[in-house]
Design an enzyme around this catalytic site. Structure first.
Site, PDB file in Angstrom:
ATOM      1  N   ASP A 160     -12.239  19.021  99.761  1.00  0.00           N
ATOM      2  CA  ASP A 160     -11.747  20.290  99.215  1.00  0.00           C
ATOM      3  C   ASP A 160     -12.140  20.459  97.754  1.00  0.00           C
ATOM      4  OD1 ASP A 160     -10.376  22.611  98.716  1.00  0.00           O
ATOM      5  OD2 ASP A 160      -8.428  21.634  98.530  1.00  0.00           O
ATOM      6  N   ASP A 363     -15.814  28.317  96.619  1.00  0.00           N
ATOM      7  CA  ASP A 363     -14.794  27.473  97.247  1.00  0.00           C
ATOM      8  C   ASP A 363     -15.217  27.072  98.651  1.00  0.00           C
ATOM      9  OD1 ASP A 363     -12.222  26.218  97.420  1.00  0.00           O
ATOM     10  OD2 ASP A 363     -11.573  27.885  98.671  1.00  0.00           O
TER      11      ASP A 363
END
Length: 483
Positions: A160, A363
């Site tokens: 992440d 992201d």
């Protein structure tokens, strides 16, 4: 007496005729919109897992696990859907959109807490204050399998870019969620070492505590989920490469909407993320390539080290949010549809202000790109105009621009180009017009946001090698970079 009005009428006629000829001439030479072909597929079925390290009792020859000096590390990635057994493509897609909503809400919540400082722990070791630094159910769409401890115990870890603390579930569990592998037992690892309260590693935590001289960590999430435990250092094994002394949270109390993986390998910009910790060894460079999940070709992967930087990439400078060091900000200056810049989409809509509001982040864990609402509306309208020949379909979930392409094998769609500072990224058609069901309905995979934070999501990143060159403070995009 009649001559004057006639000449006036002739003059008007000439002006009208000239205007008509000029407009016709202009139209003839006006640049036609650029189109590209979209081959129509259906919703992807979940891929089967193909790791050799599936077994918890795996034994690897001693010499192959001892390598501690390589400066490049390549790790295979799989999409979270692969952990879902017996699910239909439709249900997986709907779950993905639900996770996406949670993810965006969490990122936005993280930004909302920027102005509030983290509190330290009071005397009894209990935490006060909440630092939103990772995410739970929306904690990333891709995971890998790696070994934790010595001897290595293999488990799934979500990767992440929106988180800063590496953590895993640890026994004994005060409260643990269900994961696919046995929970890690630190007492059975010879390389596990606790971190003391006053150590530099402990001081890097945003939210920390102290109990019996042990450093405690807490990571809270936008949806109320959290993980709490002790900070430690441990060895991680990626196939045959060992990385020693990685600071990670050993979570004994992990509550909320977590998904099957054992923990999280953070790729953010903060001081305790995996790239920051291993900067000396891997040169503060990593890249990933996320393969379109409908393709059964090469799997997605992440590379750490010099090999992460590819020659074919175009680069844009990394921007820094003075109030929040986790996210990767870039400068987006405009978007083109059909080869024409969309009027109304300007750099000012994406400006990162001194208070830390606004801006655009790249992201890995958000699926659908979110743009500041005025920019999204301008983009959507330009795309609708260019795709006016396609049959419209009802809205679907967060998508308001959908098409019924049933019965077709391919269609022409206007091109879409993202203009970053110093880099133009031309998207393949499958990165912005995506199937949403098995009935031939496709939707334009962008959405608007009123939060101020724009996010370039992983659907738009598919097929590109996205390079995070932190040493040179830049982000790169290499088209067809997964081969």
């Amino acid at each position: 007496a009649l001559l004057f009005p006639l000449s006036t009428m002739e003059g008007k006629a000439r002006v009208i005729l000239f205007s008509f000829i000029f407009l016709s001439f202009s139209a003839a030479f006006a640049k036609p919109l650029e189109y590209q072909t979209l081959a129509l597929g259906s919703l992807p079925k979940p891929q089967t897992l193909t790791w050799s390290e599936q077994s918890e009792t795996l034994t690897v020859p001693e010499e192959t696990t001892q390598s501690e000096s390589e400066t490049t590390l390549t790790v295979q990635l799989h999409h979270l859907d692969a952990l879902s057994l017996n699910a239909t493509p439709e249900s997986l897609f709907n779950l993905r959109l639900q996770r996406d909503a949670v993810r965006v809400k969490s990122l936005t919540a993280a930004m909302a807490t920027v102005s509030r400082n983290a509190s330290h722990v009071r005397g009894n070791g209990d935490f006060s204050g909440s630092v939103i630094s990772g995410l739970s159910q929306g904690s990333g769409e891709y995971f890998t399998r790696l070994g934790i401890g010595t001897p290595p115990k293999y488990a799934y870890m979500v990767l992440d870019t929106g988180s800063d603390v590496v953590w895993i579930q640890c026994s004994p569990c005060q409260k643990c969620y269900t994961q696919t592998d046995p929970v890690f037992d630190p007492t059975k690892s010879t390389s596990f070492a606790g971190v003391t309260c006053g150590s530099p590693l402990c001081l890097r935590l945003d939210s920390r505590g102290c109990r019996q001289r042990k450093c405690l960590y807490q990571v809270s999430y936008g949806d109320g989920s959290f993980t709490i435990g002790e900070l430690a250092t441990e060895t991680l094994t990626f196939r045959r490469t060992r990385v020693n002394n990685v600071a990670l949270g050993c979570g004994h109390d992990n509550e909320g909407l977590f998904i099957g993986a054992a923990g999280l390998l953070s790729l953010g910009r903060g001081k305790l993320s995996f790239p920051s910790q291993t900067g000396r060894r891997f040169g503060r460079k990593f890249s990933y390539c996320l393969v379109d999940r409908s393709s059964s070709s090469k799997p997605s992967s992440v590379v750490f080290g010099e090999s992460a930087v590819t020659r074919t990439a175009v680069f844009t400078p990394l921007l820094t949010n003075p109030k929040f060091d986790t996210f990767y900000y870039v400068g987006l200056t405009g978007i083109s549809v059909g080869g024409v810049r969309v009027r109304g989409i300007t750099a000012s809509l994406f400006k990162l202000d001194p208070a830390g509001n606004g801006g655009v982040i790249i992201d890995s864990g958000t699926s659908v790109t979110r743009l500041a609402r005025p920019a999204y509306i301008a983009l959507r309208d330009a795309f609708r105009s260019g795709a006016s020949e396609l049959k419209r379909a009802p809205d679907f979930s967060l998508f308001d621009t959908c098409f019924d392409l049933s019965g077709k094998t391919q269609v022409k769609v206007p091109t879409v180009v993202l203009h970053f500072v110093g880099a133009e990224v031309s998207l393949p058609a499958s990165n912005y017009l995506i199937p949403v069901d098995s009935n031939g309905n496709f939707c334009f995979a962008f959405a608007g946001t009123t939060s101020g934070l724009s996010i370039i999501g992983n659907i738009q990143q598919q097929g590109f090698r996205v390079v995070y060159d932190l040493a040179s403070s830049r982000i790169g995009f290499a088209a067809r970079g997964c081969a």
